[in-house]
Design a protein around this motif. Sequence first.
Motif, PDB file in Angstrom:
ATOM      1  N   LYS A   2      21.242 -29.799  16.331  1.00 59.85           N
ATOM      2  CA  LYS A   2      20.213 -28.858  16.742  1.00 59.85           C
ATOM      3  C   LYS A   2      19.434 -29.409  17.926  1.00 59.85           C
ATOM      4  N   GLN A   3      19.222 -28.567  18.955  1.00 58.96           N
ATOM      5  CA  GLN A   3      18.514 -29.016  20.154  1.00 58.96           C
ATOM      6  C   GLN A   3      17.023 -28.765  20.020  1.00 58.96           C
ATOM      7  N   ILE A   4      16.248 -29.731  20.462  1.00 57.65           N
ATOM      8  CA  ILE A   4      14.802 -29.595  20.453  1.00 57.65           C
ATOM      9  C   ILE A   4      14.386 -28.600  21.527  1.00 57.65           C
ATOM     10  N   ARG A   5      13.451 -27.708  21.176  1.00 58.46           N
ATOM     11  CA  ARG A   5      13.003 -26.676  22.104  1.00 58.46           C
ATOM     12  C   ARG A   5      11.503 -26.801  22.334  1.00 58.46           C
ATOM     13  N   VAL A   6      11.112 -26.813  23.610  1.00 59.88           N
ATOM     14  CA  VAL A   6       9.723 -27.014  24.003  1.00 59.88           C
ATOM     15  C   VAL A   6       9.237 -25.804  24.790  1.00 59.88           C
ATOM     16  N   LEU A   7       8.009 -25.387  24.523  1.00 59.92           N
ATOM     17  CA  LEU A   7       7.369 -24.321  25.290  1.00 59.92           C
ATOM     18  C   LEU A   7       6.271 -24.934  26.153  1.00 59.92           C
ATOM     19  N   ILE A   8       6.323 -24.669  27.455  1.00 62.80           N
ATOM     20  CA  ILE A   8       5.290 -25.130  28.388  1.00 62.80           C
ATOM     21  C   ILE A   8       4.512 -23.916  28.875  1.00 62.80           C
ATOM     22  N   ALA A   9       3.217 -23.880  28.613  1.00 62.36           N
ATOM     23  CA  ALA A   9       2.349 -22.800  29.078  1.00 62.36           C
ATOM     24  C   ALA A   9       1.389 -23.371  30.110  1.00 62.36           C
ATOM     25  N   GLU A  10       1.632 -23.067  31.367  1.00 59.70           N
ATOM     26  CA  GLU A  10       0.883 -23.644  32.487  1.00 59.70           C
ATOM     27  C   GLU A  10       0.890 -22.650  33.642  1.00 59.70           C
ATOM     28  N   ASP A  11      -0.286 -22.308  34.158  1.00 62.15           N
ATOM     29  CA  ASP A  11      -0.356 -21.284  35.201  1.00 62.15           C
ATOM     30  C   ASP A  11      -0.074 -21.814  36.599  1.00 62.15           C
ATOM     31  N   GLU A  12      -0.183 -23.128  36.815  1.00 55.55           N
ATOM     32  CA  GLU A  12       0.107 -23.697  38.128  1.00 55.55           C
ATOM     33  C   GLU A  12       1.612 -23.924  38.266  1.00 55.55           C
ATOM     34  N   LYS A  13       2.216 -23.208  39.214  1.00 58.35           N
ATOM     35  CA  LYS A  13       3.672 -23.193  39.350  1.00 58.35           C
ATOM     36  C   LYS A  13       4.258 -24.579  39.565  1.00 58.35           C
ATOM     37  N   GLU A  14       3.667 -25.375  40.454  1.00 65.10           N
ATOM     38  CA  GLU A  14       4.218 -26.698  40.766  1.00 65.10           C
ATOM     39  C   GLU A  14       4.207 -27.600  39.539  1.00 65.10           C
ATOM     40  N   ILE A  15       3.089 -27.588  38.800  1.00 65.23           N
ATOM     41  CA  ILE A  15       2.989 -28.414  37.599  1.00 65.23           C
ATOM     42  C   ILE A  15       3.971 -27.917  36.544  1.00 65.23           C
ATOM     43  N   ARG A  16       4.047 -26.602  36.376  1.00 63.58           N
ATOM     44  CA  ARG A  16       4.943 -26.000  35.384  1.00 63.58           C
ATOM     45  C   ARG A  16       6.395 -26.386  35.647  1.00 63.58           C
ATOM     46  N   ASN A  17       6.814 -26.265  36.896  1.00 65.04           N
ATOM     47  CA  ASN A  17       8.206 -26.570  37.237  1.00 65.04           C
ATOM     48  C   ASN A  17       8.501 -28.065  37.139  1.00 65.04           C
ATOM     49  N   LEU A  18       7.503 -28.886  37.500  1.00 67.07           N
ATOM     50  CA  LEU A  18       7.692 -30.341  37.430  1.00 67.07           C
ATOM     51  C   LEU A  18       7.834 -30.799  35.977  1.00 67.07           C
ATOM     52  N   LEU A  19       6.975 -30.274  35.114  1.00 70.35           N
ATOM     53  CA  LEU A  19       7.067 -30.627  33.695  1.00 70.35           C
ATOM     54  C   LEU A  19       8.402 -30.173  33.109  1.00 70.35           C
ATOM     55  N   LYS A  20       8.804 -28.976  33.449  1.00 70.45           N
ATOM     56  CA  LYS A  20      10.088 -28.448  32.959  1.00 70.45           C
ATOM     57  C   LYS A  20      11.247 -29.348  33.375  1.00 70.45           C
ATOM     58  N   LYS A  21      11.243 -29.737  34.636  1.00 66.79           N
ATOM     59  CA  LYS A  21      12.321 -30.581  35.163  1.00 66.79           C
ATOM     60  C   LYS A  21      12.408 -31.917  34.421  1.00 66.79           C
ATOM     61  N   ALA A  33       5.852 -20.492  30.355  1.00 66.75           N
ATOM     62  CA  ALA A  33       4.991 -19.315  30.381  1.00 66.75           C
ATOM     63  C   ALA A  33       3.938 -19.515  31.456  1.00 66.75           C
ATOM     64  N   ARG A  34       3.609 -18.439  32.181  1.00 62.22           N
ATOM     65  CA  ARG A  34       2.646 -18.512  33.288  1.00 62.22           C
ATOM     66  C   ARG A  34       1.220 -18.215  32.838  1.00 62.22           C
ATOM     67  N   ASP A  35       1.064 -17.663  31.664  1.00 62.83           N
ATOM     68  CA  ASP A  35      -0.268 -17.355  31.149  1.00 62.83           C
ATOM     69  C   ASP A  35      -0.227 -17.324  29.628  1.00 62.83           C
ATOM     70  N   GLY A  36      -1.404 -17.188  29.022  1.00 59.58           N
ATOM     71  CA  GLY A  36      -1.479 -17.216  27.568  1.00 59.58           C
ATOM     72  C   GLY A  36      -0.766 -16.067  26.894  1.00 59.58           C
ATOM     73  N   GLU A  37      -0.806 -14.915  27.517  1.00 59.68           N
ATOM     74  CA  GLU A  37      -0.144 -13.744  26.944  1.00 59.68           C
ATOM     75  C   GLU A  37       1.362 -13.941  26.865  1.00 59.68           C
ATOM     76  N   GLU A  38       1.946 -14.476  27.938  1.00 56.36           N
ATOM     77  CA  GLU A  38       3.381 -14.732  27.955  1.00 56.36           C
ATOM     78  C   GLU A  38       3.754 -15.827  26.960  1.00 56.36           C
ATOM     79  N   ALA A  39       2.879 -16.825  26.805  1.00 53.46           N
ATOM     80  CA  ALA A  39       3.134 -17.915  25.855  1.00 53.46           C
ATOM     81  C   ALA A  39       3.245 -17.374  24.432  1.00 53.46           C
ATOM     82  N   LEU A  40       2.315 -16.503  24.055  1.00 53.58           N
ATOM     83  CA  LEU A  40       2.337 -15.930  22.707  1.00 53.58           C
ATOM     84  C   LEU A  40       3.559 -15.040  22.510  1.00 53.58           C
TER      85      LEU A  40
END
Length: 237
Positions: A2-21, A33-40
């Motif tokens: 089973k693969q571990i799955r992580v959700l990153i909710a961060e509105d700053e694109k550069e930080i979001r993409n860097l963390l994902k990478k 997710a780009r905002d809280g609504e999308e995260a939920l």
Amino acid sequence: MKQIRVLIAEDEKEIRNLLKKYIERELYMVDVARDGEEALSLFEKNTYNLIILDLMMPKIDGIEVCRKLREKTNVPILMITAKDHEADKIVGLSIGADDYITKPFSVNEVVARTKALMRRFLILGSDNGLQEKTLLKFKGLSIDMKKYIVYIADEEISLTAKELELLKFMASNPEQVFTKSQLFRNVWGNSYLEDDNTVMVHIRKLRKKIEVDPSNPLFIQTVWGIGYKFVGEKDES
């Protein structure tokens, strides 16, 4: 496996993409997710092993997202905040976050904390994939590491991941007195800056959940001038 799955909710694109990478390099599956609504919305559709949550987000902020998540899950939550104020950290921990990190931060530190949270709640089995830790039983109290549930007199009490880890550490060493610094190093990790408030907030939350009278605790007792100890008779049945 089973693969571990992580959700990153961060509105700053550069930080979001860097963390994902960087987190994907650990062979984790990552959703963003780009905002809280999308995260939920993503949370409702998928099962996650860990959530990285920015405090300041549009539509629904991280505080409210964390509150809503804690109504439904005990999955570990790492909160990111741009505010280096003690009150913001305490609020985050009080509503159910398991750890926090302040901007600006090192991406490698975020990855290290992500892995540390995973390591404490999941055992990576070579044949059976992800297997949670086992049951720890005492007279009047049982700790189910698989379901993140504590049983008090046959009543189920749900804990957050960090609350469970703190309780499990103390219950694994009954009658041993720990200073706040020792608890912080063992539960939050040696690489973190020691924070007595973090320990005290979690002790207070634990007592409210597992003690009949939190002001006169039976299980998690204060040793004045030193720290805390867990008192409990093991149930071998």
